[in-house]
Scaffold this active site. Structure first.
Site, PDB file in Angstrom:
ATOM      1  N   GLU A  29       0.776   8.481   4.060  1.00  0.00           N
ATOM      2  CA  GLU A  29       1.868   7.630   3.579  1.00  0.00           C
ATOM      3  C   GLU A  29       2.126   7.932   2.092  1.00  0.00           C
ATOM      4  O   GLU A  29       1.236   7.762   1.263  1.00  0.00           O
ATOM      5  CB  GLU A  29       1.504   6.162   3.796  1.00  0.00           C
ATOM      6  CG  GLU A  29       1.379   5.824   5.275  1.00  0.00           C
ATOM      7  CD  GLU A  29       0.508   4.607   5.544  1.00  0.00           C
ATOM      8  OE1 GLU A  29       0.124   3.921   4.574  1.00  0.00           O
ATOM      9  OE2 GLU A  29       0.200   4.358   6.721  1.00  0.00           O
ATOM     10  N   GLU A  60      -1.181   3.925  10.613  1.00  0.00           N
ATOM     11  CA  GLU A  60      -2.436   4.640  10.386  1.00  0.00           C
ATOM     12  C   GLU A  60      -3.017   5.222  11.670  1.00  0.00           C
ATOM     13  O   GLU A  60      -3.554   6.339  11.668  1.00  0.00           O
ATOM     14  CB  GLU A  60      -3.448   3.720   9.708  1.00  0.00           C
ATOM     15  CG  GLU A  60      -3.215   3.479   8.218  1.00  0.00           C
ATOM     16  CD  GLU A  60      -2.145   2.418   7.951  1.00  0.00           C
ATOM     17  OE1 GLU A  60      -1.666   1.792   8.928  1.00  0.00           O
ATOM     18  OE2 GLU A  60      -1.814   2.210   6.776  1.00  0.00           O
ATOM     19  N   GLN A  82      -4.207   5.229   2.745  1.00  0.00           N
ATOM     20  CA  GLN A  82      -3.981   4.754   1.379  1.00  0.00           C
ATOM     21  C   GLN A  82      -5.161   3.978   0.796  1.00  0.00           C
ATOM     22  O   GLN A  82      -5.456   4.082  -0.393  1.00  0.00           O
ATOM     23  CB  GLN A  82      -2.713   3.918   1.315  1.00  0.00           C
ATOM     24  CG  GLN A  82      -1.445   4.752   1.366  1.00  0.00           C
ATOM     25  CD  GLN A  82      -0.234   4.002   0.867  1.00  0.00           C
ATOM     26  OE1 GLN A  82      -0.198   2.763   0.889  1.00  0.00           O
ATOM     27  NE2 GLN A  82       0.774   4.737   0.440  1.00  0.00           N
ATOM     28  N   PHE A  83      -5.837   3.173   1.610  1.00  0.00           N
ATOM     29  CA  PHE A  83      -7.045   2.455   1.178  1.00  0.00           C
ATOM     30  C   PHE A  83      -7.969   2.324   2.384  1.00  0.00           C
ATOM     31  O   PHE A  83      -7.502   2.232   3.525  1.00  0.00           O
ATOM     32  CB  PHE A  83      -6.711   1.050   0.630  1.00  0.00           C
ATOM     33  CG  PHE A  83      -6.006   1.069  -0.698  1.00  0.00           C
ATOM     34  CD1 PHE A  83      -6.712   1.086  -1.887  1.00  0.00           C
ATOM     35  CD2 PHE A  83      -4.619   1.075  -0.742  1.00  0.00           C
ATOM     36  CE1 PHE A  83      -6.068   1.112  -3.104  1.00  0.00           C
ATOM     37  CE2 PHE A  83      -3.957   1.105  -1.976  1.00  0.00           C
ATOM     38  CZ  PHE A  83      -4.677   1.117  -3.147  1.00  0.00           C
ATOM     39  N   PRO A  89      -6.870   0.102  11.834  1.00  0.00           N
ATOM     40  CA  PRO A  89      -6.067   0.608  12.961  1.00  0.00           C
ATOM     41  C   PRO A  89      -6.474   2.000  13.440  1.00  0.00           C
ATOM     42  O   PRO A  89      -6.147   2.374  14.563  1.00  0.00           O
ATOM     43  CB  PRO A  89      -4.639   0.627  12.387  1.00  0.00           C
ATOM     44  CG  PRO A  89      -4.650  -0.351  11.266  1.00  0.00           C
ATOM     45  CD  PRO A  89      -6.017  -0.245  10.679  1.00  0.00           C
ATOM     46  N   HIS A 129      -7.888  -3.563  -0.372  1.00  0.00           N
ATOM     47  CA  HIS A 129      -7.827  -2.401  -1.251  1.00  0.00           C
ATOM     48  C   HIS A 129      -9.176  -2.137  -1.916  1.00  0.00           C
ATOM     49  O   HIS A 129      -9.282  -1.232  -2.731  1.00  0.00           O
ATOM     50  CB  HIS A 129      -6.784  -2.621  -2.354  1.00  0.00           C
ATOM     51  CG  HIS A 129      -5.394  -2.858  -1.855  1.00  0.00           C
ATOM     52  ND1 HIS A 129      -5.026  -3.984  -1.176  1.00  0.00           N
ATOM     53  CD2 HIS A 129      -4.273  -2.098  -1.946  1.00  0.00           C
ATOM     54  CE1 HIS A 129      -3.738  -3.922  -0.872  1.00  0.00           C
ATOM     55  NE2 HIS A 129      -3.267  -2.789  -1.317  1.00  0.00           N
TER      56      HIS A 129
END
Length: 329
Positions: A29, A60, A82-83, A89, A129
């Site tokens: 992403e 994801e 991203q984190f 998922p 995060h």
């Protein structure tokens, strides 16, 4: 020789990997045009084109599911999540397909891919995060789990992950993404996955750690020296959580007789629990004090105002070292 921080080392390693291996595909992403949430992939789409570095939808599970098809057909996907807290998922794809492909196909297919994820706290972000879930991934057979602590290691371990014939989870501590820089070689090099690194030699106590906490442990040792305490610490950076370097840890504990494990993940069912259980099995008769651990608490990661209470700190490590050294049977 270049002076780079961890993010720059990531970018440099990915650039070298894409240049050397034409089957390496980088995506995630915002990983294409924008260069990723932390800009680790910046410039790669411009250099290698949209077919080899591109943006993926916010899905994801699809990112990793697509990578399964790529991997068994000869490509080497390097996927950016991203984190780490967004990885829930992907677990169905990861645990039921990625980790089992070699075994399921009786060796006909492997699933060589790298899944990169920022991990841990220390940047005042929200709960999803800031999580550290390495034990959950390490618990599942078929996956390698790598956590670097320096730019030199980041580059060498990521390139080793790209060359791995099996899937590698590459977890990147956000706290040290831009915390410091280091001289690293310009050329392509790899570091062995599964081997720890002895940061310093000592004889009084063994400290086992990894990721952002390596620096915290070094500061704790310096603080003790500043207090006039002559403590000789065998400091081990695991570098790899699965497989981890049992031999290095066992040899060290047989020498020192004391063990402390430090990490920011929650305490129960953790890497610390596994390391301490192994030491109890393999060198119980050498121990001069109970094995100890400095970890996060068994709670959801707090919001930014409270995360420093949750994470190991230099002071917590100092207190634990004194406690272990002072222990008397």
């Amino acid at each position: 020789m270049a002076v780079l921080n961890n993010i720059q080392a990531l970018t440099h390693a990915l650039d070298l990997a894409m240049e050397k291996h034409q089957n390496v595909i980088v995506y995630g992403e915002d990983a294409g045009y924008e260069g990723g949430v932390f800009r680790a992939t910046v410039g790669l789409q411009q250099k290698y084109g949209e077919e080899r570095c591109f943006d993926a939808p916010i899905a994801e599970a699809t990112l990793v599911g697509t990578a399964v098809g790529m991997a068994i057909n000869g490509l080497k996907p390097v996927v950016e999540i991203q984190f780490e807290g967004f990885s829930y998922p992907i677990i169905q794809q990861l645990f039921t397909h990625v980790a089992r492909m070699r075994n399921r196909s009786r060796g006909r297919f492997s699933c060589p891919m790298v899944i990169r994820m920022p991990m841990g706290g220390g940047i005042r972000a929200l709960e999803h995060h800031s999580e550290a879930m390495e034990a959950m991934f390490a618990h599942n057979p078929g996956l390698k789990v790598v956590i670097p602590s320096t730019p030199f290691d980041t580059k060498g371990l990521l390139l080793a992950a790209v060359e791995s014939p099996d899937p590698v989870l590459f977890l990147e501590p956000t706290k040290i993404y831009r915390a410091f820089k280091q001289d690293i070689p310009d050329e392509y090099y790899t570091l062995p996955i599964g081997e720890g690194y002895k940061v310093q030699e000592g004889t009084d106590v063994t400290i086992v750690t990894y990721g952002a906490q390596v620096g915290d442990c070094e500061k704790a040792i310096e603080q003790l020296k500043g207090e006039g305490k002559n403590v000789s610490v065998d400091l081990i950076d695991l570098r790899t959580i699965q497989p981890w370097d049992r031999e290095m840890v066992i040899e060290s504990v047989k020498k020192t007789g004391r063990l402390i494990v430090v990490h920011e993940a929650v305490r129960s069912f953790s890497v610390a629990a596994e390391v301490i259980a192994t030491v109890n099995e393999k060198c119980f008769e050498y121990l001069k004090a109970p094995c100890a651990r400095v970890t996060g608490y068994d709670i959801i990661v707090p919001f930014d105002r409270g995360e420093h209470f949750h994470q190991p700190s230099v002071q917590k490590i100092v207190v634990k070292i004194k406690e272990v050294l002072d222990y008397q049977f």
